[in-house]
Design an enzyme around this catalytic site. Structure first.
Site, PDB file in Angstrom:
ATOM      1  N   ASP A  13       4.226   1.095  -5.250  1.00  0.00           N
ATOM      2  CA  ASP A  13       3.238   0.386  -6.048  1.00  0.00           C
ATOM      3  C   ASP A  13       3.475   0.684  -7.525  1.00  0.00           C
ATOM      4  O   ASP A  13       4.133   1.669  -7.882  1.00  0.00           O
ATOM      5  CB  ASP A  13       1.819   0.837  -5.689  1.00  0.00           C
ATOM      6  CG  ASP A  13       1.435   0.535  -4.249  1.00  0.00           C
ATOM      7  OD1 ASP A  13       2.145  -0.270  -3.603  1.00  0.00           O
ATOM      8  OD2 ASP A  13       0.439   1.094  -3.785  1.00  0.00           O
ATOM      9  N   ASP A  23       1.304   1.817 -10.566  1.00  0.00           N
ATOM     10  CA  ASP A  23       0.003   2.332 -10.974  1.00  0.00           C
ATOM     11  C   ASP A  23      -0.164   2.107 -12.474  1.00  0.00           C
ATOM     12  O   ASP A  23       0.646   2.578 -13.273  1.00  0.00           O
ATOM     13  CB  ASP A  23      -0.102   3.829 -10.673  1.00  0.00           C
ATOM     14  CG  ASP A  23      -0.069   4.121  -9.185  1.00  0.00           C
ATOM     15  OD1 ASP A  23      -0.801   3.445  -8.440  1.00  0.00           O
ATOM     16  OD2 ASP A  23       0.701   5.002  -8.763  1.00  0.00           O
TER      17      ASP A  23
END
Length: 209
Positions: free
Chosen positions: A136, A138
């Site tokens: 991911d 962030d």
């Protein structure tokens, strides 16, 4: 470096790596050679005096170690905001870093203080590999005052169509929460130095506290 300078998600490089206090023996993956290259991440916790609550991370998700460090052991602080415009290598194929480069101009246009956190921030600050193809991205937005509905909508829109999943966290200065939770309505999980709280309005709660 002023005592109030360190905030959650900041990355601290040590000149005295042996001063990292994990409350016991270090895990097998952690040693002084690693801490000479890898920064510690400031975390939300209560600390007294000159102690800073931090966490060490390795190259895998399971390699995490909480602890504290004395301010005197810190030689450099790198904030997410400082990493917002670090150039991505031209041969980079990692979706999180490609997404970061693509989103940077749009985030700048919103007029908010922002920067990469998590694995992306760690890798950009240290040069150490922390991301995978399926990682991911962030992102952190510093917002001591409430964000307008228009800014929230535009931030949420940035998450659509990105080359990877984006986890957007908002830091009010007193606590942090996921923007997606605010968008869903209802109470929001606000992470504070005193523990997590369910609140209706993360900014109003900070004012009351």
């Amino acid at each position: 470096m002023q005592p109030h300078a360190f905030r959650p998600h900041d990355l601290l490089f040590l000149r005295l790596p042996d001063r990292f206090d994990a409350g016991g023996a270090w895990p097998d993956w952690l040693d002084i050679a690693w801490l000479l290259r890898a920064p510690l991440v400031v975390r939300r916790d209560v600390a007294s005096g000159s102690r800073v609550p931090v966490g060490a991370r390795g190259i895998t998700r399971s390699q995490r170690c909480k602890g504290h460090v004395q301010r005197a052991a810190v030689t450099r602080c790198v904030t997410p905001e400082m990493l917002a415009h670090v150039p991505v290598p031209p041969d980079c194929t990692l979706p999180p870093l490609l997404a970061l480069a693509a989103l940077a101009p749009q985030l700048d246009a919103l007029g908010v203080a922002w920067g990469p956190a998590g694995g992306a921030g760690f890798q950009l600050a240290s040069g150490l590999t922390a991301l995978r193809q399926d990682s991911d991205l962030d992102l952190l937005v510093r917002a001591p005052s409430p964000l307008s509905g228009q800014v929230i909508d535009r931030l949420l829109a940035l998450q659509q169509g990105a080359s990877c999943r984006i986890d957007l966290q908002v830091d009010t200065g007193w606590g942090g929460f996921a923007l997606a939770e605010l968008a869903r309505g209802g109470r929001v999980l606000l992470k504070t130095a005193h523990g997590p709280l369910l609140v209706a309005d993360p900014w109003r709660h900070a004012e009351a506290a």
